[in-house]
Design a protein around this motif. Sequence first.
Motif, PDB file in Angstrom:
ATOM      1  N   ILE A  37       0.848  -1.189   0.000  1.00  0.00           N
ATOM      2  CA  ILE A  37       0.000   0.000   0.000  1.00  0.00           C
ATOM      3  C   ILE A  37       0.886   1.244   0.000  1.00  0.00           C
ATOM      4  CG2 ILE A  37      -1.862   1.233   1.190  1.00  0.00           C
ATOM      5  CD1 ILE A  37      -2.624  -1.608   0.273  1.00  0.00           C
ATOM      6  N   THR A  38       0.658   2.145  -0.925  1.00  0.00           N
ATOM      7  CA  THR A  38       1.377   3.425  -0.915  1.00  0.00           C
ATOM      8  C   THR A  38       0.402   4.514  -0.471  1.00  0.00           C
ATOM      9  OG1 THR A  38       0.895   3.792  -3.272  1.00  0.00           O
ATOM     10  CG2 THR A  38       2.969   2.716  -2.731  1.00  0.00           C
ATOM     11  N   LYS A  39       0.794   5.291   0.515  1.00  0.00           N
ATOM     12  CA  LYS A  39      -0.104   6.249   1.144  1.00  0.00           C
ATOM     13  C   LYS A  39      -0.282   7.507   0.286  1.00  0.00           C
ATOM     14  CE  LYS A  39      -1.585   5.364   4.511  1.00  0.00           C
ATOM     15  NZ  LYS A  39      -2.772   4.502   4.793  1.00  0.00           N
ATOM     16  N   ASN A  40      -1.544   7.885   0.132  1.00  0.00           N
ATOM     17  CA  ASN A  40      -1.926   9.160  -0.493  1.00  0.00           C
ATOM     18  C   ASN A  40      -1.227   9.394  -1.844  1.00  0.00           C
ATOM     19  OD1 ASN A  40      -3.371  11.573  -0.547  1.00  0.00           O
ATOM     20  ND2 ASN A  40      -1.713  12.720   0.429  1.00  0.00           N
ATOM     21  N   THR A  41      -1.368   8.423  -2.731  1.00  0.00           N
ATOM     22  CA  THR A  41      -0.739   8.532  -4.061  1.00  0.00           C
ATOM     23  C   THR A  41      -1.789   8.685  -5.171  1.00  0.00           C
ATOM     24  OG1 THR A  41      -0.546   6.102  -3.938  1.00  0.00           O
ATOM     25  CG2 THR A  41       1.455   7.381  -3.586  1.00  0.00           C
ATOM     26  N   LYS A  42      -2.971   9.151  -4.784  1.00  0.00           N
ATOM     27  CA  LYS A  42      -4.063   9.279  -5.770  1.00  0.00           C
ATOM     28  C   LYS A  42      -3.748  10.268  -6.883  1.00  0.00           C
ATOM     29  CE  LYS A  42      -6.651  12.800  -3.158  1.00  0.00           C
ATOM     30  NZ  LYS A  42      -5.583  13.013  -2.137  1.00  0.00           N
ATOM     31  N   ASP A  43      -2.876  11.254  -6.586  1.00  0.00           N
ATOM     32  CA  ASP A  43      -2.569  12.276  -7.588  1.00  0.00           C
ATOM     33  C   ASP A  43      -1.335  11.951  -8.434  1.00  0.00           C
ATOM     34  OD1 ASP A  43      -4.726  13.845  -6.747  1.00  0.00           O
ATOM     35  OD2 ASP A  43      -3.525  14.776  -5.153  1.00  0.00           O
ATOM     36  N   LYS A  44      -0.744  10.777  -8.196  1.00  0.00           N
ATOM     37  CA  LYS A  44       0.410  10.390  -9.014  1.00  0.00           C
ATOM     38  C   LYS A  44      -0.047  10.103 -10.443  1.00  0.00           C
ATOM     39  CE  LYS A  44       3.878  10.512  -6.163  1.00  0.00           C
ATOM     40  NZ  LYS A  44       5.066  11.359  -6.418  1.00  0.00           N
ATOM     41  N   PRO A  45       0.744  10.504 -11.439  1.00  0.00           N
ATOM     42  CA  PRO A  45       0.352  10.268 -12.831  1.00  0.00           C
ATOM     43  C   PRO A  45       0.342   8.781 -13.175  1.00  0.00           C
ATOM     44  CG  PRO A  45       2.611  11.063 -12.731  1.00  0.00           C
ATOM     45  CD  PRO A  45       2.060  11.183 -11.341  1.00  0.00           C
ATOM     46  N   ARG A  46      -0.397   8.438 -14.215  1.00  0.00           N
ATOM     47  CA  ARG A  46      -0.482   7.039 -14.653  1.00  0.00           C
ATOM     48  C   ARG A  46       0.908   6.473 -14.954  1.00  0.00           C
ATOM     49  NH1 ARG A  46      -4.432   3.793 -17.472  1.00  0.00           N
ATOM     50  NH2 ARG A  46      -3.403   1.804 -17.909  1.00  0.00           N
ATOM     51  N   SER A  47       1.806   7.332 -15.426  1.00  0.00           N
ATOM     52  CA  SER A  47       3.149   6.878 -15.791  1.00  0.00           C
ATOM     53  C   SER A  47       3.903   6.321 -14.580  1.00  0.00           C
ATOM     54  CB  SER A  47       3.952   8.023 -16.408  1.00  0.00           C
ATOM     55  OG  SER A  47       4.065   9.116 -15.498  1.00  0.00           O
ATOM     56  N   PHE A  48       3.643   6.866 -13.377  1.00  0.00           N
ATOM     57  CA  PHE A  48       4.311   6.367 -12.162  1.00  0.00           C
ATOM     58  C   PHE A  48       3.975   4.898 -11.960  1.00  0.00           C
ATOM     59  CE2 PHE A  48       3.466   5.327  -7.664  1.00  0.00           C
ATOM     60  CZ  PHE A  48       4.758   5.354  -7.172  1.00  0.00           C
ATOM     61  N   PHE A  49       2.695   4.562 -12.059  1.00  0.00           N
ATOM     62  CA  PHE A  49       2.250   3.180 -11.848  1.00  0.00           C
ATOM     63  C   PHE A  49       2.713   2.269 -12.980  1.00  0.00           C
ATOM     64  CE2 PHE A  49      -0.734   6.020  -9.730  1.00  0.00           C
ATOM     65  CZ  PHE A  49      -0.765   5.498  -8.449  1.00  0.00           C
ATOM     66  N   ALA A  92      10.422  -4.646  -5.151  1.00  0.00           N
ATOM     67  CA  ALA A  92       9.445  -3.615  -5.525  1.00  0.00           C
ATOM     68  C   ALA A  92       9.245  -2.622  -4.383  1.00  0.00           C
ATOM     69  CB  ALA A  92       8.110  -4.258  -5.889  1.00  0.00           C
ATOM     70  N   ARG A  93       9.260  -3.144  -3.170  1.00  0.00           N
ATOM     71  CA  ARG A  93       9.119  -2.274  -1.999  1.00  0.00           C
ATOM     72  C   ARG A  93      10.202  -1.204  -1.987  1.00  0.00           C
ATOM     73  NH1 ARG A  93      11.620  -2.923   3.007  1.00  0.00           N
ATOM     74  NH2 ARG A  93      10.613  -1.684   4.650  1.00  0.00           N
ATOM     75  N   ASN A  94      11.437  -1.601  -2.288  1.00  0.00           N
ATOM     76  CA  ASN A  94      12.534  -0.633  -2.335  1.00  0.00           C
ATOM     77  C   ASN A  94      12.421   0.300  -3.531  1.00  0.00           C
ATOM     78  OD1 ASN A  94      13.745  -1.683  -0.009  1.00  0.00           O
ATOM     79  ND2 ASN A  94      14.865  -3.220  -1.176  1.00  0.00           N
ATOM     80  N   LYS A  95      12.046  -0.267  -4.684  1.00  0.00           N
ATOM     81  CA  LYS A  95      11.902   0.535  -5.904  1.00  0.00           C
ATOM     82  C   LYS A  95      10.822   1.604  -5.740  1.00  0.00           C
ATOM     83  CE  LYS A  95      11.598   1.671 -10.358  1.00  0.00           C
ATOM     84  NZ  LYS A  95      12.542   2.659 -10.945  1.00  0.00           N
ATOM     85  N   ILE A  96       9.676   1.212  -5.219  1.00  0.00           N
ATOM     86  CA  ILE A  96       8.570   2.161  -5.038  1.00  0.00           C
ATOM     87  C   ILE A  96       8.964   3.253  -4.044  1.00  0.00           C
ATOM     88  CG2 ILE A  96       6.197   2.418  -4.198  1.00  0.00           C
ATOM     89  CD1 ILE A  96       5.727  -0.511  -5.186  1.00  0.00           C
ATOM     90  N   ALA A  97       9.601   2.858  -2.950  1.00  0.00           N
ATOM     91  CA  ALA A  97      10.005   3.839  -1.941  1.00  0.00           C
ATOM     92  C   ALA A  97      11.025   4.824  -2.499  1.00  0.00           C
ATOM     93  CB  ALA A  97      10.579   3.114  -0.726  1.00  0.00           C
ATOM     94  N   GLN A  98      11.939   4.333  -3.332  1.00  0.00           N
ATOM     95  CA  GLN A  98      12.923   5.228  -3.955  1.00  0.00           C
ATOM     96  C   GLN A  98      12.237   6.208  -4.898  1.00  0.00           C
ATOM     97  OE1 GLN A  98      15.664   2.466  -5.716  1.00  0.00           O
ATOM     98  NE2 GLN A  98      16.550   1.869  -3.743  1.00  0.00           N
ATOM     99  N   ASP A  99      11.295   5.701  -5.690  1.00  0.00           N
ATOM    100  CA  ASP A  99      10.577   6.567  -6.627  1.00  0.00           C
ATOM    101  C   ASP A  99       9.738   7.609  -5.895  1.00  0.00           C
ATOM    102  OD1 ASP A  99      11.741   5.073  -8.584  1.00  0.00           O
ATOM    103  OD2 ASP A  99       9.890   4.250  -9.434  1.00  0.00           O
ATOM    104  N   LEU A 100       9.210   7.236  -4.728  1.00  0.00           N
ATOM    105  CA  LEU A 100       8.408   8.171  -3.931  1.00  0.00           C
ATOM    106  C   LEU A 100       9.274   9.040  -3.015  1.00  0.00           C
ATOM    107  CD1 LEU A 100       5.438   5.845  -2.869  1.00  0.00           C
ATOM    108  CD2 LEU A 100       5.355   7.702  -4.552  1.00  0.00           C
ATOM    109  N   ASP A 101      10.564   8.712  -2.950  1.00  0.00           N
ATOM    110  CA  ASP A 101      11.522   9.444  -2.110  1.00  0.00           C
ATOM    111  C   ASP A 101      11.050   9.481  -0.657  1.00  0.00           C
ATOM    112  OD1 ASP A 101      13.842  10.826  -1.561  1.00  0.00           O
ATOM    113  OD2 ASP A 101      12.997  12.793  -2.011  1.00  0.00           O
ATOM    114  N   ILE A 102      10.746   8.290  -0.106  1.00  0.00           N
ATOM    115  CA  ILE A 102      10.258   8.223   1.277  1.00  0.00           C
ATOM    116  C   ILE A 102      11.228   7.461   2.188  1.00  0.00           C
ATOM    117  CG2 ILE A 102       7.810   8.475   0.714  1.00  0.00           C
ATOM    118  CD1 ILE A 102       7.537   5.441   0.847  1.00  0.00           C
TER     119      ILE A 102
END
Length: 595
Positions: free
Chosen positions: A330-342, A415-425
């Motif tokens: 689950i990624t928190k509050n990512t509703k405004d991320k562009p389709r390209s992110f996903f 993927a957990r690490n990749k997503i976190a890096q992309d979200l810079d969290i």
Amino acid sequence: MNKYRTHNCSELSEKEINQKVVISGWLHRKRDHGNLLFIDLRDHYGITQCVIENKNNFFPTLEKSKPESVFKISGKVVRRASGTENSDLKTGKIEIMIESAEVLSNAKELPMPVFGEQDYPEDVRLKYRFLDLRREEMHKNIVLRSEVISFIRSEMLKLGFLEYQTPILTSSSPEGARDFLVPSRLNPGKFYALPQAPQQFKQLIMVSGFDKYFQIAPCFRDEDARADRSPGEFYQLDLEMSFVEQEDVFKVVEKLMVNLFKKFSSKKLLNNIFPRISFKDTMIKYGTDKPDLRNPLIIQDITELFKRDDVKFDIFKKLVKKGSIVRAIITKNTKDKPRSFFDNIDKWAKEQGASGLAYFTLEKDGEVKGKGPVGKFFGKDSLLELMNICKAEIGDSVFLACGKEKEVQKILSTARNKIAQDLDIIDKDTFAFCWIVDYPMYELDEISNKIIFSHNPFSMPQGKIEELDFSKPLEIKAFQYDIVCNGIELSSGAIRNHIPELMYKLFSIAGYSEKKVNEKFSGMINAFSYGAPPHGGIAPGIDRIVMLLAGKENIREVTLFPMNQNAQDLMMKAPSDVDDAQLKELSIKKDIKKS
């Protein structure tokens, strides 16, 4: 007085103005201003700016000298002109007016410059490692390594440990990697092995009646290189304690690590008492037994959700019926991320060899809905159930993976690490330690389908010995533990099995006969039969500790003379051929087919 220097290249300050001094070092760089030549002289300690006028007899010598030539400089300390001070240097307020210069050693044209921190190909850096080590950052890394080791020694002595040295030439044993073998001249046809770790010896030290042992131990393993692993040798803080339980080892190591990391880094520690996470939980929550706790993303098991009638995601439902599992991030509050992110995350997953990652975002339009490629396959009630299981909220997004357990663990951990890096969290200003505990004693080898030790074969199983169910070996847990920091395993350790009868039984489950155990571990099994204390220990990797403290991602950046990925020392040209006379003396005959 030393004829080469009265001061080193970082000592001089305004206190020495008008004094005559002598310094020696390498010609770091020079700047020709026509009638004046400025040179920076560098030694181990720092840099001092020197200046010479063109009328000085030594001007031509310095003018034509190549960088990295070694000089002895004599002259007078003067104050730098106003506005030319260098606050980055300890000696930045003064310079030396050169009176004489003596060439101690001339340098050839450099294959790589020492001044500056440009990136150079690894093969060049390793071939000319002595030049690479002159560079400021590399030099600091190696000094840091020395200081870390000295600090560790001091702290271990304060904690009541004594340092002992164990043999380098020993017998081969199944430690989990290939041995480096050394032929015996006096015993033709037989071989020593370089120790993969001082495992048996440090246990024998406990049996010998010494209470607390440590050693900065060299270890040798013939294994492939990785960013956090050297291909040939490495060093570890090897320690062992008598009459201890698991928590006693943890307290010692935690105290050492907290003091060490506070001493050598300004980064904060997430915890002074490190979390204990069971092997089972870490594989579910993080997909790995080396979790990076700076990353707040957690993996959730939602397999049961796909047994509901209002989930119409048929591809996953069919796989679940055949025994697959489904887990989610689950990624928190990512509703405004562009389709390209996903889409990029999905594309990345396919590049890793997975079938991709399904995804959707939770939104509310009167009632909860799933927005995205697979969101339409989930009914309102199933989404509410998912939100309850995963503590998800409207505006959060869900990434899904389905398959065999190990496949899902592998893709979601990365993927957990990749997503976190992309979200810079990921909090890069933090060290997050943890203990992984409750490892299974055994596991099933995927290739042979045989039961093998999952960790250290000398470990003590958990529970009362008389109540252990040896008929269900895969359910037996061991007092084995790993210490992990920022996703890097620093060490494995265990409370040891000190009971010969129990050791025979545990080894028999893994296919070792009593005779084989006696052959392989004769020294230790014999010693245990004469009274052995309960004991345990661990061995954190020095190289990995320094790598973390230096903020590097590759272990070769904190190692003096490392090998390359192919286990070759390009500087010393090792491994090398030896002549036939040497081989004959060792009773060795080469049998290598020419390709």
